[in-house]
Scaffold this active site. Structure first.
Site, PDB file in Angstrom:
ATOM      1  N   LYS A  20     -78.684  84.782  58.089  1.00 33.89           N
ATOM      2  CA  LYS A  20     -78.317  84.732  59.515  1.00 33.89           C
ATOM      3  C   LYS A  20     -79.175  85.636  60.413  1.00 33.89           C
ATOM      4  O   LYS A  20     -79.308  85.378  61.601  1.00 33.89           O
ATOM      5  CB  LYS A  20     -76.848  85.124  59.696  1.00 33.89           C
ATOM      6  CG  LYS A  20     -75.871  84.098  59.181  1.00 33.89           C
ATOM      7  CD  LYS A  20     -74.448  84.554  59.467  1.00 33.89           C
ATOM      8  CE  LYS A  20     -73.438  83.565  58.975  1.00 33.89           C
ATOM      9  NZ  LYS A  20     -72.078  83.879  59.429  1.00 33.89           N
ATOM     10  N   GLY A  70     -62.614  96.495  61.957  1.00 34.44           N
ATOM     11  CA  GLY A  70     -63.781  96.054  61.193  1.00 34.44           C
ATOM     12  C   GLY A  70     -65.046  96.165  62.019  1.00 34.44           C
ATOM     13  O   GLY A  70     -64.991  96.199  63.266  1.00 34.44           O
ATOM     14  N   LYS A 115     -70.221 102.892  61.691  1.00 34.76           N
ATOM     15  CA  LYS A 115     -70.567 101.481  61.907  1.00 34.76           C
ATOM     16  C   LYS A 115     -69.863 100.951  63.151  1.00 34.76           C
ATOM     17  O   LYS A 115     -70.414 100.132  63.887  1.00 34.76           O
ATOM     18  CB  LYS A 115     -70.170 100.647  60.684  1.00 34.76           C
ATOM     19  CG  LYS A 115     -71.087 100.829  59.498  1.00 34.76           C
ATOM     20  CD  LYS A 115     -70.820  99.719  58.488  1.00 34.76           C
ATOM     21  CE  LYS A 115     -71.298 100.099  57.109  1.00 34.76           C
ATOM     22  NZ  LYS A 115     -70.742  99.223  56.064  1.00 34.76           N
ATOM     23  N   ARG A 134     -63.279 101.590  58.860  1.00 33.82           N
ATOM     24  CA  ARG A 134     -63.172 102.624  57.815  1.00 33.82           C
ATOM     25  C   ARG A 134     -64.354 103.580  57.920  1.00 33.82           C
ATOM     26  O   ARG A 134     -64.182 104.795  57.925  1.00 33.82           O
ATOM     27  CB  ARG A 134     -63.148 101.919  56.450  1.00 33.82           C
ATOM     28  CG  ARG A 134     -63.114 102.847  55.289  1.00 33.82           C
ATOM     29  CD  ARG A 134     -63.015 102.084  53.989  1.00 33.82           C
ATOM     30  NE  ARG A 134     -64.181 101.224  53.744  1.00 33.82           N
ATOM     31  CZ  ARG A 134     -64.368 100.518  52.656  1.00 33.82           C
ATOM     32  NH1 ARG A 134     -63.452 100.543  51.703  1.00 33.82           N
ATOM     33  NH2 ARG A 134     -65.441  99.769  52.487  1.00 33.82           N
TER      34      ARG A 134
HETATM   35  P1  NAP Z   1     -68.439  92.356  55.922  1.00 32.02           P
HETATM   36  O1  NAP Z   1     -69.569  92.178  56.854  1.00 32.02           O
HETATM   37  O2  NAP Z   1     -68.690  92.705  54.500  1.00 32.02           O
HETATM   38  O3  NAP Z   1     -67.447  93.481  56.545  1.00 32.02           O
HETATM   39  C1  NAP Z   1     -66.338  93.928  55.823  1.00 32.02           C
HETATM   40  C2  NAP Z   1     -65.485  94.828  56.716  1.00 32.02           C
HETATM   41  O4  NAP Z   1     -64.274  95.164  56.001  1.00 32.02           O
HETATM   42  C3  NAP Z   1     -66.164  96.153  57.068  1.00 32.02           C
HETATM   43  O5  NAP Z   1     -65.771  96.518  58.358  1.00 32.02           O
HETATM   44  C4  NAP Z   1     -65.568  97.093  56.013  1.00 32.02           C
HETATM   45  O6  NAP Z   1     -65.553  98.446  56.391  1.00 32.02           O
HETATM   46  C5  NAP Z   1     -64.146  96.586  55.941  1.00 32.02           C
HETATM   47  N1  NAP Z   1     -63.459  96.972  54.709  1.00 32.02           N
HETATM   48  C6  NAP Z   1     -63.765  96.559  53.458  1.00 32.02           C
HETATM   49  N2  NAP Z   1     -62.890  97.133  52.571  1.00 32.02           N
HETATM   50  C7  NAP Z   1     -62.051  97.906  53.311  1.00 32.02           C
HETATM   51  C8  NAP Z   1     -60.939  98.724  52.980  1.00 32.02           C
HETATM   52  N3  NAP Z   1     -60.532  98.883  51.714  1.00 32.02           N
HETATM   53  N4  NAP Z   1     -60.279  99.352  53.984  1.00 32.02           N
HETATM   54  C9  NAP Z   1     -60.692  99.202  55.267  1.00 32.02           C
HETATM   55  N5  NAP Z   1     -61.736  98.438  55.651  1.00 32.02           N
HETATM   56  C10 NAP Z   1     -62.403  97.790  54.676  1.00 32.02           C
HETATM   57  O7  NAP Z   1     -67.534  91.050  55.870  1.00 32.02           O
HETATM   58  P2  NAP Z   1     -67.387  89.887  56.971  1.00 32.02           P
HETATM   59  O8  NAP Z   1     -68.331  88.818  56.670  1.00 32.02           O
HETATM   60  O9  NAP Z   1     -67.378  90.508  58.313  1.00 32.02           O
HETATM   61  O10 NAP Z   1     -65.928  89.332  56.606  1.00 32.02           O
HETATM   62  C11 NAP Z   1     -64.753  90.055  56.961  1.00 32.02           C
HETATM   63  C12 NAP Z   1     -63.542  89.148  56.752  1.00 32.02           C
HETATM   64  O11 NAP Z   1     -63.613  88.064  57.677  1.00 32.02           O
HETATM   65  C13 NAP Z   1     -63.510  88.518  55.358  1.00 32.02           C
HETATM   66  O12 NAP Z   1     -62.181  88.540  54.900  1.00 32.02           O
HETATM   67  C14 NAP Z   1     -64.000  87.101  55.581  1.00 32.02           C
HETATM   68  O13 NAP Z   1     -63.406  86.209  54.660  1.00 32.02           O
HETATM   69  C15 NAP Z   1     -63.521  86.825  56.995  1.00 32.02           C
HETATM   70  N6  NAP Z   1     -64.371  85.860  57.704  1.00 32.02           N
HETATM   71  C16 NAP Z   1     -63.780  84.767  58.248  1.00 32.02           C
HETATM   72  C17 NAP Z   1     -64.522  83.852  58.938  1.00 32.02           C
HETATM   73  C18 NAP Z   1     -63.841  82.644  59.521  1.00 32.02           C
HETATM   74  O14 NAP Z   1     -64.517  81.680  59.937  1.00 32.02           O
HETATM   75  N7  NAP Z   1     -62.533  82.649  59.597  1.00 32.02           N
HETATM   76  C19 NAP Z   1     -65.911  84.024  59.108  1.00 32.02           C
HETATM   77  C20 NAP Z   1     -66.490  85.163  58.557  1.00 32.02           C
HETATM   78  C21 NAP Z   1     -65.721  86.082  57.844  1.00 32.02           C
HETATM   79  P3  NAP Z   1     -66.792  99.432  55.990  1.00 32.02           P
HETATM   80  O15 NAP Z   1     -67.836  99.194  57.041  1.00 32.02           O
HETATM   81  O16 NAP Z   1     -66.206 100.769  56.039  1.00 32.02           O
HETATM   82  O17 NAP Z   1     -67.254  99.029  54.615  1.00 32.02           O
END
Ligand code: NAP
Length: 294
Positions: A74, A134, A163, A159
């Protein structure tokens, strides 16, 4: 012989990523093609890291009119585009390409999709206070959406607070919205919030059953009227369960998934997909998705 849906005149669209086998996008877009009777087919393309430039110029040469781009390309793909829209620039990531005479133009329809998810549920955040949990990919889209929709204030909590600060600073470069950063403890102390958005992975995978706001009382204290969770597996996370039990409006991430695809179709085909059509598509695909999960 049964008549094939694909003809010599069919347009080709697709999604590039690696891995790609899990993608639900071909199901979404081919369902749209069948329902609307439009003459296109949408296929998955597995593109390895390092091959993005060749894939983009090859796709243009083949006349592929529209592409979605998913993990891990992306950001990388932006180097090969002739133009990028404002929200995608603010986020620094693109998920949709449209072929033009000059090359591909990039968009981020996650931003539009999450906006539609709220709007089509009757939620207007103009002048309201938003708490975003997040700071990863999904949070970027939620932050840009909140700014584009005119939220009065956006608190980005993560967390890793650094970031959240970096995301807040980047958004401030593009939007005039009041934006601040917080850690998760500070997030749990916020008040007078209208909308809480969860874009962390808390509630998903090995964290099913956990809420980023911990419990119902903490959610109640924020004052939230609406709760959006980007997660859709499970269908109802602990956060959304808490919201429903408190009588708040609860929206899961399946809406965002479907509406980002609806927004891509609108861009590719210069058309508008009405609320009823989009709602019918969402219901049809939700059933399909749930059956696939069983
Ligand atoms: P990502 O870029 O990996 O970001 C993960 C986020 O979760 C970061 O802010 C991380 O914080 C936080 N996190 C992870 N473990 C944690 C914990 N134990 N306690 C507190 N915060 C925690 O992932 P992403 O792609 O943004 O996806 C995030 C969520 O959105 C996922 O569940 C994904 O399935 C969903 N999503 C949905 C769609 C949709 O179309 N509905 C699209 C994209 C994503 P740190 O920075 O501290 O690690």
């Amino acid at each position: 012989m049964t008549e094939s849906r694909i003809k010599g005149s069919s347009k080709v669209l697709g999604v590039m990523g690696c891995p790609i086998e899990h993608s639900f996008s071909p199901t979404i877009h081919n369902t749209i093609a069948v329902n609307s009777g439009e003459n296109f087919v949408y296929v998955p393309f597995r593109v390895e890291r390092g091959n993005v430039g060749e894939a983009v110029s090859g796709a243009a040469a083949l006349g592929i009119v529209g592409l979605n781009v998913t993990v891990p390309h992306k950001v990388e793909v932006m180097k090969y585009l002739c133009d990028v829209d404002k929200a995608a620039q603010a986020i620094g990531a693109v998920n949709t390409l449209k072929l033009t005479e000059k090359g591909y133009v990039g968009y981020n329809t996650d931003v539009i999709g999450v906006g539609y998810s709220l709007e089509r549920s009757g939620v207007d955040i103009k002048g309201k206070k938003v708490l975003l949990l997040g700071a990863g990919g999904a949070a970027n889209a939620c932050a840009a959406m909140a700014c584009e929709k005119g939220a009065a204030e956006l608190i980005i909590a993560n967390r890793t607070k650094e970031k959240a600060q970096a995301l807040a600073e980047r958004m401030k470069e593009h939007y005039a919205c009041k934006i601040s950063a917080a850690d998760m403890d500070e997030a749990r102390e916020t008040e007078n919030i209208f909308l809480v958005m969860n874009a962390t992975t808390v509630g998903f995978g090995d964290k099913v059953g956990s809420s980023p706001l911990q419990d119902k009382q903490t959610l109640l204290k924020t004052g939230a009227k609406v709760v959006f969770d980007a997660i859709y597996t499970p269908w109802e996370t602990k956060l959304l369960q808490d919201a429903s039990e408190l009588g708040l409006k609860a929206i899961n991430g399946f809406d965002m998934l479907i509406y980002q695809a609806v927004a891509a179709e609108e861009i590719w085909f210069d058309k508008s997909i009405g609320k009823d059509e989009a709602e019918a598509l969402k219901n049809e695909l939700a059933e399909h998705y749930r059956n696939e999960q069983l």
